[in-house]
Design a protein around this motif. Structure first.
Motif, short mmCIF file in Angstrom:
data_model
loop_
_atom_site.label_atom_id
_atom_site.label_comp_id
_atom_site.label_asym_id
_atom_site.label_seq_id
_atom_site.Cartn_x
_atom_site.Cartn_y
_atom_site.Cartn_z
N UNK A 125 0.85 -1.19 0.00
CA UNK A 125 0.00 0.00 0.00
C UNK A 125 0.88 1.23 0.00
N UNK A 126 0.44 2.25 -0.69
CA UNK A 126 1.13 3.53 -0.70
C UNK A 126 0.21 4.51 0.03
N UNK A 127 0.31 4.49 1.35
CA UNK A 127 -0.60 5.28 2.16
C UNK A 127 -2.04 4.90 1.85
N UNK A 128 -2.90 5.89 1.77
CA UNK A 128 -4.29 5.62 1.40
C UNK A 128 -4.56 6.07 -0.05
N UNK A 129 -3.47 6.27 -0.79
CA UNK A 129 -3.61 6.78 -2.16
C UNK A 129 -3.49 5.71 -3.23
N UNK A 130 -2.78 4.63 -2.96
CA UNK A 130 -2.59 3.62 -3.99
C UNK A 130 -2.19 2.27 -3.43
N UNK A 131 -2.28 1.26 -4.28
CA UNK A 131 -1.87 -0.09 -3.91
C UNK A 131 -1.13 -0.70 -5.10
N UNK A 132 -0.05 -1.39 -4.79
CA UNK A 132 0.75 -2.05 -5.82
C UNK A 132 0.32 -3.52 -5.89
N UNK A 133 0.06 -3.97 -7.10
CA UNK A 133 -0.32 -5.36 -7.37
C UNK A 133 0.66 -5.94 -8.37
N UNK A 134 1.02 -7.23 -8.19
CA UNK A 134 1.93 -7.91 -9.12
C UNK A 134 1.29 -9.19 -9.64
#
Length: 111
Positions: A39-48
């Motif tokens: 998670x990038x704070x409450x601004x984004x999420x990384x998925x692979x």
């Protein structure tokens, strides 16, 4: 003439992208073999994603629809999904707007 139709389609897609819900996209990614990694704070999420041949892809899912680049990030996400799934953009968009279509029932759904 075909080129103009493509340009209109892309503009139409971008207009639609602002209505996508991050929670639905998260569900779609999970069901389709993507792994939530950060998670990038409450601004984004990384998925692979990785296939059996070792090919990998990464997506940054914007979580806040009020971000100024939300639509652009969603367009990038969609472009990556097109490449990974090798499916037309419109079919993917249809699935993203109909999350119950791709949802797999869990045991709690059956009880």
């Amino acid at each position: 003439m075909q080129r103009n139709k493509s340009i209109k389609c892309v503009a139409y897609d971008k207009e639609l992208l602002k209505f996508l819900r991050p929670v639905d996209i998260s569900q779609y990614l999970r069901v389709n073999g993507w792994e939530h990694v950060e998670d990038i704070g409450n601004k984004g999420a990384v998925w692979k994603w990785r296939n059996e041949a070792g090919e990998e892809a990464e997506i940054l899912l914007p979580l806040d629809r009020s971000l100024s680049d939300f639509v652009n990030r969603m367009a990038e996400l969609l472009h990556t999904l097109e490449a990974v799934e090798q499916r037309p953009r419109q079919l993917i968009i249809n699935d993203l707007f109909a999350p119950n279509r791709y949802c797999q029932p869990t045991s709690s759904d059956i009880e």
